[in-house]
Design an enzyme around this catalytic site. Sequence first.
Site, PDB file in Angstrom:
ATOM      1  N   GLY A  98       0.821  -1.201   0.000  1.00 32.49           N
ATOM      2  CA  GLY A  98       0.000   0.000   0.000  1.00 32.49           C
ATOM      3  C   GLY A  98       0.855   1.251   0.000  1.00 32.49           C
ATOM      4  O   GLY A  98       1.918   1.286  -0.625  1.00 32.49           O
ATOM      5  N   ALA A  99       0.409   2.253   0.718  1.00 31.69           N
ATOM      6  CA  ALA A  99       1.100   3.540   0.749  1.00 31.69           C
ATOM      7  C   ALA A  99       2.532   3.401   1.246  1.00 31.69           C
ATOM      8  O   ALA A  99       3.442   4.072   0.759  1.00 31.69           O
ATOM      9  CB  ALA A  99       0.329   4.501   1.661  1.00 31.69           C
ATOM     10  N   ASN A 102       2.190   1.376  12.578  1.00 31.14           N
ATOM     11  CA  ASN A 102       1.965   2.393  13.595  1.00 31.14           C
ATOM     12  C   ASN A 102       1.785   1.781  14.971  1.00 31.14           C
ATOM     13  O   ASN A 102       1.310   0.659  15.097  1.00 31.14           O
ATOM     14  CB  ASN A 102       0.703   3.191  13.271  1.00 31.14           C
ATOM     15  CG  ASN A 102       0.965   4.224  12.198  1.00 31.14           C
ATOM     16  OD1 ASN A 102       1.987   4.886  12.210  1.00 31.14           O
ATOM     17  ND2 ASN A 102       0.028   4.362  11.269  1.00 31.14           N
ATOM     18  N   LYS A 143       7.798   8.302  17.724  1.00 34.87           N
ATOM     19  CA  LYS A 143       6.792   8.279  16.666  1.00 34.87           C
ATOM     20  C   LYS A 143       5.402   8.523  17.264  1.00 34.87           C
ATOM     21  O   LYS A 143       4.561   9.212  16.672  1.00 34.87           O
ATOM     22  CB  LYS A 143       6.834   6.931  15.937  1.00 34.87           C
ATOM     23  CG  LYS A 143       6.001   6.906  14.672  1.00 34.87           C
ATOM     24  CD  LYS A 143       6.843   6.664  13.429  1.00 34.87           C
ATOM     25  CE  LYS A 143       6.166   7.184  12.178  1.00 34.87           C
ATOM     26  NZ  LYS A 143       5.217   6.261  11.591  1.00 34.87           N
ATOM     27  N   SER A 190      -3.116   8.601   8.432  1.00 34.61           N
ATOM     28  CA  SER A 190      -3.720   7.335   7.990  1.00 34.61           C
ATOM     29  C   SER A 190      -5.037   7.035   8.706  1.00 34.61           C
ATOM     30  O   SER A 190      -5.965   6.498   8.109  1.00 34.61           O
ATOM     31  CB  SER A 190      -2.732   6.190   8.216  1.00 34.61           C
ATOM     32  OG  SER A 190      -2.461   6.030   9.585  1.00 34.61           O
TER      33      SER A 190
END
Lengths: 308, 308
Positions: free
Chosen positions: A9-10, A102, A183, A254
């Site tokens: 995907g991305a 994530n 993050k 996202s």
Amino acid sequence: MKYAVIGTGAIGGFYGARLARSGQEVHFLLHRDYDYVRAHGLQVDSCDGSFHLDHPHIYQETSAMPACDVVLVGLKSTNNHLLTNLLPPLLHRGTLVVLIQNGIGVEEDVQRMFPDAWLAAGLAFICSAKTEPGRVNHQCYGSINIGNYSCPDEELIGRLIDELRQADITANPVEYKTARWRKAVWNMPFNGMTVALHCQTDELLRNEATRRLIRSQMMEIVRATRSMQIDGVDEDFVEQMLTTTDAMTPYSPSMRLDYDFGRPMEIDYIYSRPLQLAREAGCPMPQLEMLEAELRFLEQRKREQKGL
Amino acid sequence: MKYAVIGTGAIGGFYGARLARSGQEVHFLLHRDYDYVRAHGLQVDSCDGSFHLDHPHIYQETSAMPACDVVLVGLKSTNNHLLTNLLPPLLHRGTLVVLIQNGIGVEEDVQRMFPDAWLAAGLAFICSAKTEPGRVNHQCYGSINIGNYSCPDEELIGRLIDELRQADITANPVEYKTARWRKAVWNMPFNGMTVALHCQTDELLRNEATRRLIRSQMMEIVRATRSMQIDGVDEDFVEQMLTTTDAMTPYSPSMRLDYDFGRPMEIDYIYSRPLQLAREAGCPMPQLEMLEAELRFLEQRKREQKGL
């Protein structure tokens, strides 16, 4: 090295395609896009120069793929239960599995599924989206940091970083825990708040009240990491994140895209797990807990609206 | 006694009309509804029995009204600056001004405008709305508590309570600070959260995550009042508020209606002032601060959408 990409995907699509362009052998697992990419190849529209892979190695099942030296996992963490079946065909005795995902806790849970696997965290700093079949839109940034979680072979990590750099990707080794929590400093406020207020990053920072709120939420993470003895997540880093985001074009993280398109949100790993760890360390994060509750509410309502 | 009602809406309209029905002399200030009510009278649709005032005493300006013994202020607190001009014609030496308004700090600010005025807080526990011109829709509850702020004449407060009771209204004297903050326990979570998540009270309590959040926000107020040495705002009261709200029909609090109809929200008195007091007392309320920020954001966006 031989690479596999799970979740083209991305994120997985971008890094995998860059590696392939640089000459690495990359095997992509595709799902809905398989037929399209077989016919048309894989397109990366990129701020750093767009490119096209005419005939990438693509597959519909990992059982058809070769065992690889590095597996890049770009799945949404909400699909990590699928790894139980997806991963085994790709592993040999020294495969490095990089979770470019994530949140906090993904490595811990995947390690529980595969106690012998060698795991690392991939921390991507990138604005990108998969906009249509076989097409990744890379808007800005693009670096990736690698945090070793359970790989005993430091040289393997080093080789991965070298090959990423040869693919024109800024890549650096980082301390695992610090990196994951740094993050989170960006992810926890911005992912949820853009959903809760149905907006983009720039609007949150332009409004005086929400700018203060974002900073305050980031500071909750700074205090929590301090009480967990995790280094490198401090007030300076918070200011740096705000400045960096100010400089970004208006961005929908996202989770905002997941919510808008009716996909499940990554609430468990982006919120519930770090919130639980902070509570256990005696340093709860009340504003981020509130945000989690708002997201749970919105997710349930969306499910009800879809008649599920 | 002679009564004046400033702000003949869901609240002022209801209590004023009940007093008038019971035989009291009540003078109503009307604004947009003046012509309609002159032609058609004032209608109260009520769960306790609907009724109609054919020819209430109505006015377009307070300068045309007589000085009164009690002034019931049912304005939105966002319009309190108007009191500078509205109030003087209604006051004699012993007028009691009852602010039936939301939030913390309204009496303090009105007292600053009128240092000699006798003020009390009116704490209305009522679900009602003005649904169309000259029409108040009273859905449930309806009691009012009176908290003396600066009236040296306790008998006057007593007489007001008697006359409210004669008008079939449950009315009781209460300790001012405790009463205002107990009201905040309901108002602060529900007003803002129904705006932030665009929902009604029942949805917030049905969802496990937001139910926990509402309780947690209420507990922030419990802790803040404790550090301000304000009695009577405890965990039992929180549970009571949750149970009471569970029993209510799905409800949109006034702030939700204000937001939906593009009217300014009472953020200053319902949020900013109590949040400031709690911070000054060394006991900030982080989740309610977050809610304030979300509301400020939503208000600004609404203003921008309206091109203001």
